[in-house]
Design a protein around this motif. Sequence first.
Motif, PDB file in Angstrom:
ATOM      1  N   ALA A   1     -12.915  18.121   8.854  1.00 29.56           N
ATOM      2  CA  ALA A   1     -11.984  17.212   8.162  1.00 29.56           C
ATOM      3  C   ALA A   1     -12.659  15.878   7.854  1.00 29.56           C
ATOM      4  O   ALA A   1     -12.533  15.344   6.758  1.00 29.56           O
ATOM      5  N   LEU A   2     -13.391  15.350   8.832  1.00 34.97           N
ATOM      6  CA  LEU A   2     -14.100  14.083   8.587  1.00 34.97           C
ATOM      7  C   LEU A   2     -15.221  14.279   7.564  1.00 34.97           C
ATOM      8  O   LEU A   2     -15.430  13.469   6.665  1.00 34.97           O
ATOM      9  N   GLU A   3     -15.948  15.390   7.711  1.00 33.87           N
ATOM     10  CA  GLU A   3     -17.043  15.652   6.772  1.00 33.87           C
ATOM     11  C   GLU A   3     -16.526  15.762   5.330  1.00 33.87           C
ATOM     12  O   GLU A   3     -17.205  15.366   4.388  1.00 33.87           O
TER      13      GLU A   3
ATOM     14  N   GLY B   1      -9.144   5.022   2.578  1.00 31.07           N
ATOM     15  CA  GLY B   1      -7.752   4.866   3.035  1.00 31.07           C
ATOM     16  C   GLY B   1      -7.048   6.206   2.988  1.00 31.07           C
ATOM     17  O   GLY B   1      -7.600   7.215   3.431  1.00 31.07           O
ATOM     18  N   THR B   2      -5.846   6.232   2.439  1.00 36.21           N
ATOM     19  CA  THR B   2      -5.113   7.480   2.228  1.00 36.21           C
ATOM     20  C   THR B   2      -5.994   8.438   1.418  1.00 36.21           C
ATOM     21  O   THR B   2      -6.142   9.612   1.732  1.00 36.21           O
ATOM     22  N   GLY B   3      -6.545   7.893   0.351  1.00 37.03           N
ATOM     23  CA  GLY B   3      -7.580   8.589  -0.435  1.00 37.03           C
ATOM     24  C   GLY B   3      -8.822   7.711  -0.436  1.00 37.03           C
ATOM     25  O   GLY B   3      -8.848   6.675   0.233  1.00 37.03           O
TER      26      GLY B   3
ATOM     27  N   THR C   1      -2.938  10.746  17.557  1.00 43.00           N
ATOM     28  CA  THR C   1      -3.125   9.516  16.778  1.00 43.00           C
ATOM     29  C   THR C   1      -4.345   9.712  15.890  1.00 43.00           C
ATOM     30  O   THR C   1      -5.235  10.523  16.214  1.00 43.00           O
ATOM     31  N   ALA C   2      -4.411   8.956  14.797  1.00 42.84           N
ATOM     32  CA  ALA C   2      -5.545   9.102  13.872  1.00 42.84           C
ATOM     33  C   ALA C   2      -6.901   8.849  14.549  1.00 42.84           C
ATOM     34  O   ALA C   2      -7.837   9.637  14.376  1.00 42.84           O
ATOM     35  N   PRO C   3      -7.043   7.787  15.361  1.00 41.95           N
ATOM     36  CA  PRO C   3      -8.359   7.539  15.984  1.00 41.95           C
ATOM     37  C   PRO C   3      -8.848   8.685  16.882  1.00 41.95           C
ATOM     38  O   PRO C   3     -10.051   8.842  17.082  1.00 41.95           O
TER      39      PRO C   3
ATOM     40  N   ASP D   1     -15.026  -0.089   3.082  1.00 42.17           N
ATOM     41  CA  ASP D   1     -13.881  -0.736   3.725  1.00 42.17           C
ATOM     42  C   ASP D   1     -12.757   0.281   3.812  1.00 42.17           C
ATOM     43  O   ASP D   1     -12.917   1.423   3.406  1.00 42.17           O
ATOM     44  N   GLY D   2     -11.603  -0.149   4.365  1.00 44.09           N
ATOM     45  CA  GLY D   2     -10.443   0.739   4.488  1.00 44.09           C
ATOM     46  C   GLY D   2     -10.267   1.245   5.924  1.00 44.09           C
ATOM     47  O   GLY D   2     -11.134   1.066   6.779  1.00 44.09           O
ATOM     48  N   GLY D   3      -9.123   1.879   6.150  1.00 38.68           N
ATOM     49  CA  GLY D   3      -8.706   2.266   7.498  1.00 38.68           C
ATOM     50  C   GLY D   3      -9.633   3.226   8.230  1.00 38.68           C
ATOM     51  O   GLY D   3      -9.651   3.255   9.461  1.00 38.68           O
TER      52      GLY D   3
ATOM     53  N   GLY E   1       0.808  -1.230   0.000  1.00 44.45           N
ATOM     54  CA  GLY E   1       0.000   0.000   0.000  1.00 44.45           C
ATOM     55  C   GLY E   1       0.833   1.268   0.000  1.00 44.45           C
ATOM     56  O   GLY E   1       2.072   1.221   0.015  1.00 44.45           O
ATOM     57  N   THR E   2       0.151   2.399   0.023  1.00 40.24           N
ATOM     58  CA  THR E   2       0.832   3.699  -0.026  1.00 40.24           C
ATOM     59  C   THR E   2       1.646   3.957   1.236  1.00 40.24           C
ATOM     60  O   THR E   2       2.762   4.470   1.160  1.00 40.24           O
ATOM     61  N   THR E   3       1.086   3.594   2.396  1.00 36.43           N
ATOM     62  CA  THR E   3       1.797   3.885   3.635  1.00 36.43           C
ATOM     63  C   THR E   3       2.528   2.680   4.196  1.00 36.43           C
ATOM     64  O   THR E   3       3.497   2.834   4.922  1.00 36.43           O
TER      65      THR E   3
ATOM     66  N   VAL F   1     -12.996   3.287   8.147  1.00 39.96           N
ATOM     67  CA  VAL F   1     -14.384   2.859   8.398  1.00 39.96           C
ATOM     68  C   VAL F   1     -14.610   2.351   9.822  1.00 39.96           C
ATOM     69  O   VAL F   1     -15.717   1.950  10.166  1.00 39.96           O
ATOM     70  N   VAL F   2     -13.559   2.426  10.659  1.00 41.23           N
ATOM     71  CA  VAL F   2     -13.756   2.171  12.090  1.00 41.23           C
ATOM     72  C   VAL F   2     -14.368   3.401  12.759  1.00 41.23           C
ATOM     73  O   VAL F   2     -14.778   3.348  13.914  1.00 41.23           O
ATOM     74  N   ASN F   3     -14.396   4.507  12.029  1.00 40.58           N
ATOM     75  CA  ASN F   3     -14.826   5.782  12.601  1.00 40.58           C
ATOM     76  C   ASN F   3     -16.351   5.945  12.482  1.00 40.58           C
ATOM     77  O   ASN F   3     -16.879   6.203  11.407  1.00 40.58           O
TER      78      ASN F   3
ATOM     79  N   VAL G   1      -6.380  13.345   7.772  1.00 44.30           N
ATOM     80  CA  VAL G   1      -6.264  13.013   9.200  1.00 44.30           C
ATOM     81  C   VAL G   1      -4.783  12.908   9.574  1.00 44.30           C
ATOM     82  O   VAL G   1      -4.347  13.431  10.609  1.00 44.30           O
ATOM     83  N   GLN G   2      -4.005  12.255   8.701  1.00 40.89           N
ATOM     84  CA  GLN G   2      -2.552  12.163   8.942  1.00 40.89           C
ATOM     85  C   GLN G   2      -1.917  13.544   8.998  1.00 40.89           C
ATOM     86  O   GLN G   2      -1.050  13.811   9.816  1.00 40.89           O
ATOM     87  N   TRP G   3      -2.343  14.396   8.091  1.00 41.17           N
ATOM     88  CA  TRP G   3      -1.781  15.749   8.015  1.00 41.17           C
ATOM     89  C   TRP G   3      -2.093  16.538   9.298  1.00 41.17           C
ATOM     90  O   TRP G   3      -1.234  17.230   9.847  1.00 41.17           O
TER      91      TRP G   3
HETATM   92  P1  ADP Z   1      -3.831   2.785   2.779  1.00 40.14           P
HETATM   93  O1  ADP Z   1      -4.216   1.368   2.429  1.00 40.14           O
HETATM   94  O2  ADP Z   1      -4.218   3.810   1.757  1.00 40.14           O
HETATM   95  O3  ADP Z   1      -2.394   2.912   3.204  1.00 40.14           O
HETATM   96  P2  ADP Z   1      -5.543   2.375   5.136  1.00 40.14           P
HETATM   97  O4  ADP Z   1      -6.728   1.715   4.562  1.00 40.14           O
HETATM   98  O5  ADP Z   1      -4.604   1.575   5.988  1.00 40.14           O
HETATM   99  O6  ADP Z   1      -4.717   3.204   4.053  1.00 40.14           O
HETATM  100  O7  ADP Z   1      -6.095   3.580   6.015  1.00 40.14           O
HETATM  101  C1  ADP Z   1      -5.235   4.430   6.684  1.00 40.14           C
HETATM  102  C2  ADP Z   1      -5.832   5.824   6.726  1.00 40.14           C
HETATM  103  O8  ADP Z   1      -6.950   5.845   7.608  1.00 40.14           O
HETATM  104  C3  ADP Z   1      -4.842   6.825   7.234  1.00 40.14           C
HETATM  105  O9  ADP Z   1      -4.801   7.906   6.314  1.00 40.14           O
HETATM  106  C4  ADP Z   1      -5.389   7.288   8.583  1.00 40.14           C
HETATM  107  O10 ADP Z   1      -5.197   8.674   8.763  1.00 40.14           O
HETATM  108  C5  ADP Z   1      -6.855   6.958   8.498  1.00 40.14           C
HETATM  109  N1  ADP Z   1      -7.420   6.538   9.800  1.00 40.14           N
HETATM  110  C6  ADP Z   1      -7.008   5.520  10.581  1.00 40.14           C
HETATM  111  N2  ADP Z   1      -7.784   5.417  11.677  1.00 40.14           N
HETATM  112  C7  ADP Z   1      -8.722   6.397  11.589  1.00 40.14           C
HETATM  113  C8  ADP Z   1      -9.820   6.816  12.415  1.00 40.14           C
HETATM  114  N3  ADP Z   1     -10.135   6.177  13.538  1.00 40.14           N
HETATM  115  N4  ADP Z   1     -10.556   7.863  11.982  1.00 40.14           N
HETATM  116  C9  ADP Z   1     -10.268   8.494  10.828  1.00 40.14           C
HETATM  117  N5  ADP Z   1      -9.260   8.146  10.026  1.00 40.14           N
HETATM  118  C10 ADP Z   1      -8.485   7.116  10.386  1.00 40.14           C
END
Ligand code: ADP
Length: 500
Positions: free
Chosen positions: A382-384, A267-269, A327-329, A411-413, A11-13, A415-417, A315-317
Amino acid sequence: MKDYILAIDQGTTSSRAIVFDHSGAIVSSGQKEHEQIFPQAGWVEHDPHEIWTNVREVVGLALTKADLTHEDIAAVGITNQRETAVVWDKNTGKAVYNAIVWQDTRTQKIIDKLGGDDGADKYKDRVGLPLATYFAGPKVMWILENVEGAREQAEAGDLLMGTIDSWVLWNMTGGKNGGVHVTDVTNASRTMLMDLTTLSWDESIAADMGIPMSMLPEIRSSAEVYGQGRRGGMLPEVPIAGILGDQQAATFGQACFEVGMAKNTYGTGNFMLMNTGEELVPSKNGLLTTVCYKIGDKPAIYALEGSIAVTGSLVQWLRDNVGLIKTAPEIEDLAASVDDNGGAYFVPAFSGLFAPYWRSDARGALVGLTRYVKAGHIARAALEATAYQTAEVLDAMRADSGVDLTELKVDGGMVVNDVLMQFQADILDVEVVRPKVAETTALGAAYAAGIAVGYWDGEQDVIDNWAEDKRWRPDLDEDERARMMRNWKKAVTKTMDWVD
Ligand code: ADP
């Protein structure tokens, strides 16, 4: 019968390796982040050698954690960050430059020159994509034009190019000692160099970009045996049998096999893909036409795609560049500390705007500020932003496909939010559904490889294994929704024309 399938998700990160069993459940995994290199504003690079080292390390981690060896693995599937381009010397195995990442905007001038009087849609009929800095071909062109000696070496037949799937596969199968130089149709469809109908390289576009045909990998389906793990490596003789770009892999893992089915990955995007079957649907509303997957000799299945450059990376930024959160969460609690966005709208046009605008000249804007606005409102804005951008893509999807989605698989990082997912359902007025296995990208690549070697019979296994985890239902007044979308669109207009 060997018991497991291994997926490599580059992945990107980070790079991940995940072992799946026959029910599609995760048995073990390994993960490692790699460095994000920002040499100048707008430039984003990765070290391809670091990536290859990390891939080997995470494969080792995933196997040893579950006490497995290569003998337990029936096949390997590869999925990858798309469009990121690597150029390397086939005699030494060394990259001639860092990988230029999909978010990188350095090719703007090249893009303008290629378009000439025809503009951004010059190749769209053939490749399904507008000319934009996002895609791989012009990144290779940049390397050939700017790295000393690269053009001569390329013309002498010494250099190979590839998206990350090709780089990983070539190295896994032996590298300079007989590595297989192949890509799959989904990754090839992101280069601007593949004809979407014939699924072969378009020689005239390659010539326009000054890319010798000898550099290009062979284009193959997404599910077939491309080669075996090299002797002396970690996966000797194990068939490598599936390749899908990450977003196509997620679409596959989400079992979107019928026309009109769609998924959105956060995810990242963000990337929304809708299956359009064997039909190639050109977009009139700023979406991309791309290959969704191709199983062996079966016909290619196409997709419409809405790509958004910046969602999770905002969120990372806020975490890394601004320090608003640690932290992102944490963004969720901060956003939940206020009732609404307080009038603030944040358009994260850090890499220009992708779908549906395709404006490389756009840059980010935070608007609607007053003394009332607090950190919580900015977190919420930012979330909106992720949800509004998705709403615009879904509107384009409806207009292009004529399909009215009744639910959206996610799906993706991100969607826990919960705050984000509820707002997403609210602003779309569509139900949002998360599956039990959220690692759908790796899962999709595993399925492609497993189907190729007969570990799974076909798509029906994917459908049978898919299970719902959580569903968010819309709960927002229609007038309020319309007002917020209106404000968002107004905010977007403030980001254009920033780069001369
Ligand atoms: P990728 O596959 O593009 O590397 P992921 O699917 O692993 O990315 O998702 C990671 C992204 O999700 C990161 O940009 C991170 O900032 C964001 N992220 C992780 N946890 C949360 C959260 N609880 N709320 C909002 N964004 C989150």
